[in-house]
Design a protein around this motif. Structure first.
Motif, PDB file in Angstrom:
ATOM      1  N   ALA A 172     -43.509 -10.159 -44.145  1.00 26.73           N
ATOM      2  CA  ALA A 172     -42.426 -11.064 -44.511  1.00 26.73           C
ATOM      3  C   ALA A 172     -41.656 -12.579 -43.787  1.00 26.73           C
ATOM      4  O   ALA A 172     -42.329 -13.185 -43.050  1.00 26.73           O
ATOM      5  CB  ALA A 172     -41.040 -10.102 -43.845  1.00 26.73           C
ATOM      6  N   ALA A 203     -35.976  -6.654 -42.980  1.00 25.82           N
ATOM      7  CA  ALA A 203     -36.721  -7.534 -43.709  1.00 25.82           C
ATOM      8  C   ALA A 203     -36.225  -8.751 -44.695  1.00 25.82           C
ATOM      9  O   ALA A 203     -35.770  -7.730 -45.736  1.00 25.82           O
ATOM     10  CB  ALA A 203     -37.978  -7.318 -43.446  1.00 25.82           C
ATOM     11  N   VAL A 231     -41.677  -1.307 -39.087  1.00 21.83           N
ATOM     12  CA  VAL A 231     -41.601  -2.434 -38.726  1.00 21.83           C
ATOM     13  C   VAL A 231     -43.228  -2.907 -38.947  1.00 21.83           C
ATOM     14  O   VAL A 231     -42.652  -4.381 -39.305  1.00 21.83           O
ATOM     15  CB  VAL A 231     -41.045  -2.402 -37.066  1.00 21.83           C
ATOM     16  N   GLU A 232     -43.899  -2.761 -37.707  1.00 28.96           N
ATOM     17  CA  GLU A 232     -45.370  -3.140 -39.064  1.00 28.96           C
ATOM     18  C   GLU A 232     -45.811  -3.390 -39.798  1.00 28.96           C
ATOM     19  O   GLU A 232     -46.009  -4.241 -40.430  1.00 28.96           O
ATOM     20  CB  GLU A 232     -46.546  -2.408 -37.488  1.00 28.96           C
ATOM     21  N   LEU A 244     -37.436 -11.225 -39.642  1.00 28.46           N
ATOM     22  CA  LEU A 244     -37.187  -9.424 -39.477  1.00 28.46           C
ATOM     23  C   LEU A 244     -36.639  -8.982 -38.453  1.00 28.46           C
ATOM     24  O   LEU A 244     -36.945  -9.731 -37.654  1.00 28.46           O
ATOM     25  CB  LEU A 244     -38.951  -9.003 -39.415  1.00 28.46           C
ATOM     26  N   GLN A 296     -34.877  -6.163 -36.375  1.00 34.93           N
ATOM     27  CA  GLN A 296     -35.106  -4.851 -35.607  1.00 34.93           C
ATOM     28  C   GLN A 296     -34.038  -4.581 -34.567  1.00 34.93           C
ATOM     29  O   GLN A 296     -33.929  -5.479 -34.209  1.00 34.93           O
ATOM     30  CB  GLN A 296     -36.366  -4.497 -35.406  1.00 34.93           C
ATOM     31  N   ARG A 347     -43.513  -6.096 -41.936  1.00 36.69           N
ATOM     32  CA  ARG A 347     -43.486  -6.943 -40.989  1.00 36.69           C
ATOM     33  C   ARG A 347     -44.124  -8.055 -42.325  1.00 36.69           C
ATOM     34  O   ARG A 347     -44.397  -9.304 -42.160  1.00 36.69           O
ATOM     35  CB  ARG A 347     -44.200  -7.900 -39.590  1.00 36.69           C
ATOM     36  N   ASP A 348     -45.750  -7.688 -42.188  1.00 42.05           N
ATOM     37  CA  ASP A 348     -46.894  -8.498 -43.476  1.00 42.05           C
ATOM     38  C   ASP A 348     -46.162  -9.232 -45.026  1.00 42.05           C
ATOM     39  O   ASP A 348     -45.775  -7.948 -46.011  1.00 42.05           O
ATOM     40  CB  ASP A 348     -48.185  -7.437 -43.930  1.00 42.05           C
TER      41      ASP A 348
END
Lengths: 458, 458
Positions: free
Chosen positions: B301, B222, B294-295, B304, B306, B298-299
């Motif tokens: 970013a 990310a 990942v969750e 991202l 994967q 993500r905030d």
């Protein structure tokens, strides 16, 4: 001489006591080993400065000092033998728990279970869980490098100690380690001090690593016709690269004692039992690992019970938890603590049975099977004497043979309790002359006058 | 005097060399720090007995000895400064791997990656994975207590060492530790020796803990607008009690260098990047943990990516793996290694940026974010001189300020590379006078004549 010194201690240190009750309590520990003489006095220290003052004075006067926490040690490490007892169990503040860094800073008298409970409020745990967790102190755990059931997965005390505050023999304050996750500056004095049984310094503060508190998966209890079959089942768990959060083995003699003690007959005639538990980052993961462990343990089992409900996780552990109380209900108990390579577990149990037969002394064995760490409990009747002082010679003979067996199997005299006074005569079985010489050189470097817990550990 | 001693070494030890090539190679290490003088000679030892003979002679003659493996150290720990170099890189047998006990017994010259590959054949791994794993030796890893990317979850070298065979300064052979999973007999000399940078003894054998080889879950990369946002994302991973098997942060300067080096532009303008990977007892568990990471990442970013395919797990790590080569393509590099409390990561990166601006020296930073362990790479142009000898004063000034920053943030001078010669002048920032005195007392106890790697580590 003693009277004059005692009077000086009482006059000099506000926390000092020398009444009969204080002296009698500090003369021995949970091992039951009596000191050869009453302590000089007991000083209950309430602060780092008080500990420093006591040690500076003792160093100056060349007075031996025995550090003491809750006195729950099993190897005689806190037995006083005429020394000044420095009791730090009153220093019991959890200074802080930092949930971001996952560390706790504590005073030495904090009870291990209290720290774990404080960590749990942040979704963390303090991993080492000696059976004495509810009554033993962090300082004592550090002194003996305490283990426990879940250390098979989560590590022993040494793995949890990031840094220490230690008062040295001459009263200097040494800070070791760090507050960071890693660090390699200077020698690892932290690890040197962990397990040093109060012979190198007095722990007055600790920075401890916490870990995410895992979810419990469930518990399985299986019985087997004999210890070899049970031990093979444990080996298969390891060979399958499974990682139970505890993996315990209980021998036939202990199962019979538990059956007597509890009035239940379920396990009374089993050849051996194995208990395993799993944990994981989430409940499904932990449950899935339990399922795989159950499959592995089923092979060769006579009976197998499984409980996937985390709330009842400890019910199937009852036989294991009651093992020591059940044996102690039968008489005095000398709690031993050998560790052998995992593959030699069954040989160790059979060897201990042979020693029991040859010496005529009942021995009950349960083991942290995942670590190869056995606790043979050597028992003798209460009418043979009210205290350990009258321990029959056959009991010590049996203990000595158990130590020889451990070393012959490639193992060690102590997995997690320490050497104290009880095993010191057997150190030569495990450490050669050069190793002992280096140990003593390190001791002399840190405590040149030899005042700290003399006659213990090394 | 040197000539006569050199002649004696050559006559006495079959593995001894003193040709220009051998001396030049042994004069420095991967840090590029030149020794102040050619080594006396280089002895390539092929056996424990040869190591003992060399040290017994050197002790007798009071000749300083620098132990050496592959010479990949980054702190100048193997720089010779006129000493006799004792090269054990030829002792490279993996003596055995025991899949039941999950231990390996190895000689010191075994390459770290080779041991891990041997463990993999049994479904096991050797956890410590320094970036140098393919070229560095176990002996060197033990000397510096090496870390690596996956130690955020699986521990550093100290956590993997169960026992050692060490030749002491006077030629005695010391065996420490044990072959069992646990043990508390005697002081933990094993841990004392790990990270002692060849100043207390020469490692000639090691019993190492292996762990079940986990399944890789996948990788996430990310990018963030700035390092604060990236560091906060890393903190949230910890706060959610998730345990990635690696969690790395790369700063903007490094991302630009990687973009230059590879000719790709994807990450060139990012403010910072974070890479994480997961592993677990089975692939679904590891994949599930990746999803949760990942969750969390993500905030905040900007981008991202994967990849859940374990076979491509390392592709998203490319930017991280190429970070050092990309920086080295721009000039000389002084590789630093501070560690700070995890919560101070962004402050550390910003502080390093400030130091770069104030000293006018480019500094590139990437970090084992999960441990708070930063590698600021201080760079200077190649035309400023072909070797580290001509390192501009501003580079050393910048390095010194980085050390001060680390300590001011509650951190340490070195997370995993050691002190060697490069950081020795800064020890006083981290260790107070009493701590240094204890370190030196321990050194004197084990090496009273001070012949082992003098001027290093402490």
């Amino acid at each position: 001489m003693t009277a004059a010194l005692r009077a000086e201690v009482l006059a000099r240190f506000p926390g000092a006591r020398a009444d009969d009750d204080a002296l009698a309590r500090a003369r021995t520990d949970r091992s039951g080993t009596p000191g050869s003489a009453d302590p000089l006095a007991v000083v209950r220290a309430g602060s780092v400065d008080e500990v420093r003052a006591v040690l500076a004075w003792a160093h100056e006067q060349r007075v031996p000092v025995v550090p003491r926490g809750a006195g729950t040690g099993l190897a005689g490490g806190a037995v006083a033998d005429g020394a000044l007892v420095l009791d730090v169990s009153g220093m019991r503040r959890i200074v802080h728990v930092d949930p971001v860094e996952e560390v706790a800073v504590v005073e030495p008298g904090v009870l291990t279970a209290d720290l774990d409970a404080a960590a749990a409020e942040h979704g963390l745990m303090y991993a080492p869980d000696p059976a004495s967790a509810a009554i033993s102190t962090i300082g004592g755990n550090i002194a003996t490098n305490a283990g426990g059931m879940r250390c098979v997965k989560h590590g022993v005390t040494r793995d949890a100690v990031l840094g220490l505050e230690v008062v040295l023999a001459d009263g200097r304050l040494l800070r070791t380690g760090r507050a960071t996750a890693k660090g390699v500056v200077g020698y690892d004095l932290t690890a040197l001090l962990v397990g040093s049984e109060g012979t190198l310094g007095v722990v007055v503060g600790a920075t401890l690593r916490l870990r995410p508190r895992p979810h419990v998966g469930g518990t399985v209890l299986a019985t087997y016709p004999d210890v070899e079959t049970a031990a093979r089942a444990c080996s298969r768990v390891g060979a399958a690269r499974l990682r139970p959060s505890l993996l315990e083995l209980i021998d036939a003699a202990t199962l019979a004692a538990v059956a007597d003690h509890t009035g239940t007959t379920a396990l009374a005639s089993a050849g051996a039992a194995v208990v395993a538990q799993t944990d994981g980052a989430d409940a499904p993961t932990a449950a899935a690992e339990l399922t795989r462990i159950v499959e592995v343990l089923r092979d060769g089992a006579d009976t197998l019970e499984q409980d996937d409900d985390p709330a009842r996780a400890d019910e199937l552990l009852t036989a294991r938890r009651l093992a020591l109380p059940a044996v102690e209900a039968r008489g005095h108990a000398l709690i031993e603590d050998i560790c052998v390579p995992r593959a030699r577990l069954a040989e160790a149990v059979r060897g201990i049975e042979r020693i029991a037969a040859e010496t005529g002394v009942p021995i009950y064995t349960f083991a942290h099977a995942g670590d190869g760490n056995l606790h043979p409990i050597v028992s003798w009747p209460r009418d043979a004497g009210a205290s350990g002082a009258q321990r029959p010679a056959a009991v010590d003979d049996a203990a000595g043979r158990i130590f020889e067996l451990a070393v012959a199997l490639g193992g060690t005299l102590s997995g997690e309790h320490g050497v104290g006074t009880l095993k010191r005569a057997y150190l030569g079985l495990e450490l050669d002359a050069d190793a002992l010489a280096v140990q003593r050189a390190v001791k002399a470097a840190l405590d040149p006058r030899g005042i700290l817990n003399p006659g213990k550990a090394i």
